[in-house]
Design a protein around this motif. Structure first.
Motif, PDB file in Angstrom:
ATOM      1  N   LEU A 144     -10.690   9.350  -5.558  1.00  0.00           N
ATOM      2  CA  LEU A 144     -11.389  10.428  -4.842  1.00  0.00           C
ATOM      3  C   LEU A 144     -10.432  11.581  -4.586  1.00  0.00           C
ATOM      4  O   LEU A 144     -10.795  12.747  -4.730  1.00  0.00           O
ATOM      5  CB  LEU A 144     -11.963   9.917  -3.519  1.00  0.00           C
ATOM      6  CG  LEU A 144     -13.119   8.923  -3.619  1.00  0.00           C
ATOM      7  CD1 LEU A 144     -13.733   8.696  -2.246  1.00  0.00           C
ATOM      8  CD2 LEU A 144     -14.191   9.403  -4.572  1.00  0.00           C
ATOM      9  N   LEU A 145      -9.199  11.257  -4.226  1.00  0.00           N
ATOM     10  CA  LEU A 145      -8.225  12.322  -3.991  1.00  0.00           C
ATOM     11  C   LEU A 145      -8.000  13.114  -5.282  1.00  0.00           C
ATOM     12  O   LEU A 145      -7.998  14.346  -5.274  1.00  0.00           O
ATOM     13  CB  LEU A 145      -6.890  11.760  -3.493  1.00  0.00           C
ATOM     14  CG  LEU A 145      -5.849  12.867  -3.413  1.00  0.00           C
ATOM     15  CD1 LEU A 145      -5.684  13.347  -1.990  1.00  0.00           C
ATOM     16  CD2 LEU A 145      -4.533  12.495  -4.002  1.00  0.00           C
ATOM     17  N   GLY A 158       0.836  -1.185   0.000  1.00  0.00           N
ATOM     18  CA  GLY A 158       0.000   0.000   0.000  1.00  0.00           C
ATOM     19  C   GLY A 158       0.882   1.251   0.000  1.00  0.00           C
ATOM     20  O   GLY A 158       2.103   1.142   0.070  1.00  0.00           O
ATOM     21  N   TYR A 159       0.272   2.418  -0.099  1.00  0.00           N
ATOM     22  CA  TYR A 159       1.059   3.657  -0.031  1.00  0.00           C
ATOM     23  C   TYR A 159       0.152   4.765   0.463  1.00  0.00           C
ATOM     24  O   TYR A 159      -1.073   4.645   0.433  1.00  0.00           O
ATOM     25  CB  TYR A 159       1.668   3.987  -1.389  1.00  0.00           C
ATOM     26  CG  TYR A 159       0.666   4.348  -2.455  1.00  0.00           C
ATOM     27  CD1 TYR A 159       0.066   3.364  -3.225  1.00  0.00           C
ATOM     28  CD2 TYR A 159       0.307   5.675  -2.680  1.00  0.00           C
ATOM     29  CE1 TYR A 159      -0.860   3.683  -4.192  1.00  0.00           C
ATOM     30  CE2 TYR A 159      -0.623   6.004  -3.647  1.00  0.00           C
ATOM     31  CZ  TYR A 159      -1.202   5.002  -4.404  1.00  0.00           C
ATOM     32  OH  TYR A 159      -2.134   5.333  -5.349  1.00  0.00           O
ATOM     33  N   ASP A 160       0.772   5.848   0.901  1.00  0.00           N
ATOM     34  CA  ASP A 160       0.006   6.974   1.427  1.00  0.00           C
ATOM     35  C   ASP A 160      -0.474   7.849   0.272  1.00  0.00           C
ATOM     36  O   ASP A 160       0.330   8.474  -0.418  1.00  0.00           O
ATOM     37  CB  ASP A 160       0.878   7.782   2.387  1.00  0.00           C
ATOM     38  CG  ASP A 160       0.152   9.015   2.909  1.00  0.00           C
ATOM     39  OD1 ASP A 160      -1.073   9.142   2.674  1.00  0.00           O
ATOM     40  OD2 ASP A 160       0.803   9.853   3.556  1.00  0.00           O
ATOM     41  N   VAL A 161      -1.776   7.879   0.082  1.00  0.00           N
ATOM     42  CA  VAL A 161      -2.380   8.661  -0.987  1.00  0.00           C
ATOM     43  C   VAL A 161      -2.039  10.155  -0.843  1.00  0.00           C
ATOM     44  O   VAL A 161      -1.985  10.896  -1.820  1.00  0.00           O
ATOM     45  CB  VAL A 161      -3.912   8.427  -0.971  1.00  0.00           C
ATOM     46  CG1 VAL A 161      -4.633   9.337  -1.918  1.00  0.00           C
ATOM     47  CG2 VAL A 161      -4.221   6.978  -1.289  1.00  0.00           C
ATOM     48  N   GLY A 162      -1.787  10.577   0.394  1.00  0.00           N
ATOM     49  CA  GLY A 162      -1.411  11.968   0.640  1.00  0.00           C
ATOM     50  C   GLY A 162      -0.164  12.387  -0.128  1.00  0.00           C
ATOM     51  O   GLY A 162      -0.002  13.540  -0.493  1.00  0.00           O
ATOM     52  N   LEU A 163       0.710  11.422  -0.408  1.00  0.00           N
ATOM     53  CA  LEU A 163       1.908  11.732  -1.187  1.00  0.00           C
ATOM     54  C   LEU A 163       1.547  12.164  -2.601  1.00  0.00           C
ATOM     55  O   LEU A 163       2.254  12.957  -3.219  1.00  0.00           O
ATOM     56  CB  LEU A 163       2.839  10.513  -1.243  1.00  0.00           C
ATOM     57  CG  LEU A 163       3.594  10.194   0.040  1.00  0.00           C
ATOM     58  CD1 LEU A 163       4.277   8.839  -0.074  1.00  0.00           C
ATOM     59  CD2 LEU A 163       4.632  11.280   0.323  1.00  0.00           C
ATOM     60  N   ARG A 200       0.810  18.780  -6.603  1.00  0.00           N
ATOM     61  CA  ARG A 200       0.984  20.226  -6.436  1.00  0.00           C
ATOM     62  C   ARG A 200       2.428  20.645  -6.730  1.00  0.00           C
ATOM     63  O   ARG A 200       2.666  21.640  -7.402  1.00  0.00           O
ATOM     64  CB  ARG A 200       0.647  20.646  -5.007  1.00  0.00           C
ATOM     65  CG  ARG A 200      -0.825  20.596  -4.738  1.00  0.00           C
ATOM     66  CD  ARG A 200      -1.207  21.506  -3.588  1.00  0.00           C
ATOM     67  NE  ARG A 200      -2.547  21.189  -3.123  1.00  0.00           N
ATOM     68  CZ  ARG A 200      -3.645  21.443  -3.824  1.00  0.00           C
ATOM     69  NH1 ARG A 200      -3.563  22.033  -5.006  1.00  0.00           N
ATOM     70  NH2 ARG A 200      -4.825  21.107  -3.351  1.00  0.00           N
ATOM     71  N   GLU A 259      -9.771   5.437  -2.875  1.00  0.00           N
ATOM     72  CA  GLU A 259      -9.278   6.686  -2.252  1.00  0.00           C
ATOM     73  C   GLU A 259      -8.399   7.504  -3.206  1.00  0.00           C
ATOM     74  O   GLU A 259      -8.450   8.730  -3.198  1.00  0.00           O
ATOM     75  CB  GLU A 259      -8.486   6.381  -0.966  1.00  0.00           C
ATOM     76  CG  GLU A 259      -9.318   5.762   0.164  1.00  0.00           C
ATOM     77  CD  GLU A 259     -10.343   6.699   0.805  1.00  0.00           C
ATOM     78  OE1 GLU A 259     -10.393   7.883   0.464  1.00  0.00           O
ATOM     79  OE2 GLU A 259     -11.113   6.215   1.670  1.00  0.00           O
ATOM     80  N   GLU A 260      -7.603   6.818  -4.037  1.00  0.00           N
ATOM     81  CA  GLU A 260      -6.737   7.546  -4.981  1.00  0.00           C
ATOM     82  C   GLU A 260      -7.562   8.371  -5.962  1.00  0.00           C
ATOM     83  O   GLU A 260      -7.254   9.531  -6.252  1.00  0.00           O
ATOM     84  CB  GLU A 260      -5.882   6.591  -5.824  1.00  0.00           C
ATOM     85  CG  GLU A 260      -4.921   5.733  -5.071  1.00  0.00           C
ATOM     86  CD  GLU A 260      -5.493   4.348  -4.827  1.00  0.00           C
ATOM     87  OE1 GLU A 260      -6.508   4.233  -4.100  1.00  0.00           O
ATOM     88  OE2 GLU A 260      -4.920   3.373  -5.333  1.00  0.00           O
ATOM     89  N   ASN A 292      -1.186  13.831  -3.269  1.00  0.00           N
ATOM     90  CA  ASN A 292      -1.639  15.203  -3.044  1.00  0.00           C
ATOM     91  C   ASN A 292      -0.438  16.175  -3.113  1.00  0.00           C
ATOM     92  O   ASN A 292      -0.442  17.142  -3.873  1.00  0.00           O
ATOM     93  CB  ASN A 292      -2.313  15.266  -1.664  1.00  0.00           C
ATOM     94  CG  ASN A 292      -3.115  16.541  -1.426  1.00  0.00           C
ATOM     95  OD1 ASN A 292      -4.068  16.571  -0.673  1.00  0.00           O
ATOM     96  ND2 ASN A 292      -2.725  17.612  -2.067  1.00  0.00           N
ATOM     97  N   ASP A 293       0.599  15.868  -2.368  1.00  0.00           N
ATOM     98  CA  ASP A 293       1.795  16.731  -2.359  1.00  0.00           C
ATOM     99  C   ASP A 293       2.479  16.740  -3.725  1.00  0.00           C
ATOM    100  O   ASP A 293       2.866  17.795  -4.230  1.00  0.00           O
ATOM    101  CB  ASP A 293       2.819  16.224  -1.331  1.00  0.00           C
ATOM    102  CG  ASP A 293       2.208  16.099   0.057  1.00  0.00           C
ATOM    103  OD1 ASP A 293       1.208  16.785   0.322  1.00  0.00           O
ATOM    104  OD2 ASP A 293       2.745  15.308   0.865  1.00  0.00           O
ATOM    105  N   ILE A 296      -8.854  17.223  -5.724  1.00  0.00           N
ATOM    106  CA  ILE A 296      -7.939  18.344  -5.963  1.00  0.00           C
ATOM    107  C   ILE A 296      -7.983  18.835  -7.410  1.00  0.00           C
ATOM    108  O   ILE A 296      -7.243  19.741  -7.779  1.00  0.00           O
ATOM    109  CB  ILE A 296      -6.483  18.009  -5.549  1.00  0.00           C
ATOM    110  CG1 ILE A 296      -5.926  16.899  -6.422  1.00  0.00           C
ATOM    111  CG2 ILE A 296      -6.396  17.625  -4.083  1.00  0.00           C
ATOM    112  CD1 ILE A 296      -4.427  16.770  -6.257  1.00  0.00           C
TER     113      ILE A 296
END
Ligand SMILES: Nc1ncnc2c1ncn2[C@@H]1O[C@H](COP(=O)(O)OP(=O)(O)OP(=O)(O)O)[C@@H](O)[C@H]1O
Ligand SMILES: [Mg+2]
Lengths: 251, 122
Positions: A144-145, A109-114, A120, A141-142, A116-117, A149
């Motif tokens: 949706l993210l 798995g991995y952090d979808v927040g990465l 940008r 989730e990916e 996001n960063d 954004i």
């Protein structure tokens, strides 16, 4: 102002990757700096359309997600691969096509927040006018993210009962995420159907503007993702529709 | 008007405030995109906008949620705990700015019985 654009469909094989690659090329022909990210980590494919060979891939999105490199290091300038003079530039951020690396990201798995960063940062670092996101089908989730954004969402569907229902879910979620601009593209319409009729019916069903209703194209089938359709067939009705989508995105 | 004060004529919406608090307190983990989708209004659209732009000020937050500044700060503290917001370095004496970041781990797959992953790694 730069724009983030997600290209999504609820079901697979609707033409997301081909549409994304063509939009990138068309926007770049107009002089824009365009980034394309393959977030379909489990089944990457858009690099084929840009003729980016595995041997040319220095770093992939996977490397960025594992902290091995910055997002900018994963961007490959594929402008020269388009085979036509384009005023702008196209950068591709590919996902790894090494079996072991795909397996690792699925397993750990991995952090979808990465993402996001990274999205940008790459827009700023490369001075992009557009960042196009080629997504994995379905909702997760990916996806949706990406929608959360994005400034623009392009929803693709085929005139098929299975697509009709799934697309309703996507449109509903996109509305809940307040995506500022949503548009639809109906693809692979069989020749027995009337294009304008399909367009009208889809618009009525989802209350979303259908920018293009594209026929199933034998030329597209034959090209089989080995290149960018709109550059090879500039006069095709499919190219005309894709141009309308590009205009809607930039307008 | 000194910063942080709540003048009497500022709109206060007790019900929205309490609902927002409850919804954010309902979870402990980082706020995921799928959490935002099910938040009630005006919390959902406020967070949507902040996420899309990447930042929001305390003043804007209070205005969009239609609550007093101090109440907005209470909500913000919870959102910081759940890692959706963090105080931006652009903050000053007059205004606090926050940066937004949606998170979520993708669900790692279980190991298939044939252990194909191991074979792929080798
Ligand atoms: N209008 C069209 N007419 C005929 N074939 C098309 C058309 N659009 C796309 N195709 C073909 O459909 C196939 C799938 O396209 P593509 O890979 O772009 O879809 P996708 O949505 O990205 O798929 P996936 O969900 O697997 O990522 C490709 O072979 C492509 O050439
Ligand atoms: Mg694809």
């Amino acid at each position: 102002m730069s724009k983030i654009v997600s290209v999504h469909s609820f079901r697979g094989g609707t033409g997301k990757s081909n549409t994304t690659a063509n939009l990138a090329a068309l926007l770049a022909m107009g002089g824009a700096r365009v980034g394309v990210v393959d977030t379909d980590i489990q089944s990457p494919g858009i690099h084929i359309l840009f003729n980016l060979d595995e041997s040319e891939m220095v770093h992939s999105l996977n490397d960025y997600l594992w902290g091995k490199c910055g997002i900018k290091d994963t961007a490959h300038d594929v402008t020269g691969h388009l085979g036509t003079q384009v005023k702008g530039q196209v950068f591709l951020i590919p996902s790894s096509i090494k079996a072991g690396e795909i397996a690792r990201i699925l397993r750990e798995g991995y952090d979808v927040g990465l993402l996001n960063d990274g999205f940008r940062d790459v827009v700023t670092e490369l001075g992009l006018d557009y960042l196009l996101i080629d997504t994995h089908p379905g909702l997760n989730e990916e996806t949706l993210l990406s929608i959360a954004i994005s400034d623009v969402l392009v929803v693709i569907m085929r005139p098929d009962q299975q697509d009709y229902q799934g697309t309703a879910v996507t449109v509903d979620v996109a509305r809940k995420l307040d995506v500022p601009k949503m548009m639809m593209l109906v693809n692979k319409i069989p020749s027995a159907f009337d294009l304008d009729d399909v367009r009208a019916r889809v618009e009525q069903t989802y209350k979303v503007k259908v920018i293009a209703a594209l026929p199933h194209s034998d030329e597209m089938m034959t090209l089989a993702s080995s290149g960018i359709f709109s550059l090879k067939y500039p006069d095709s009705i499919v190219t005309k529709g894709l141009k309308a989508v590009a205009d809607e995105i930039s307008g | 008007m000194p910063p942080g004060s709540s003048p009497k004529d500022e709109p206060v919406n007790q019900e929205q405030f309490e609902r927002a608090l409850l919804e954010i307190k309902a979870g402990k983990e980082d706020i995921r995109p799928s959490d935002v989708v099910i938040f009630s209004e005006p919390l959902r659209s406020t967070l949507n906008r902040a996420v899309r732009i990447g930042r929001i000020s305390l003043t804007e937050f209070a205005k969009e949620l239609e609550v007093e500044r101090e109440r907005a700060r209470e909500i913000v503290e919870l959102l910081i705990k759940r890692n959706l917001l963090r105080v931006s370095s652009f903050s000053n004496d007059k205004e606090t700015f926050y940066e937004t970041r949606l998170s979520a781990m993708t669900r790692p797959l279980g190991r298939p019985p044939s252990d194909i992953f191991k074979k792929l790694d080798d």
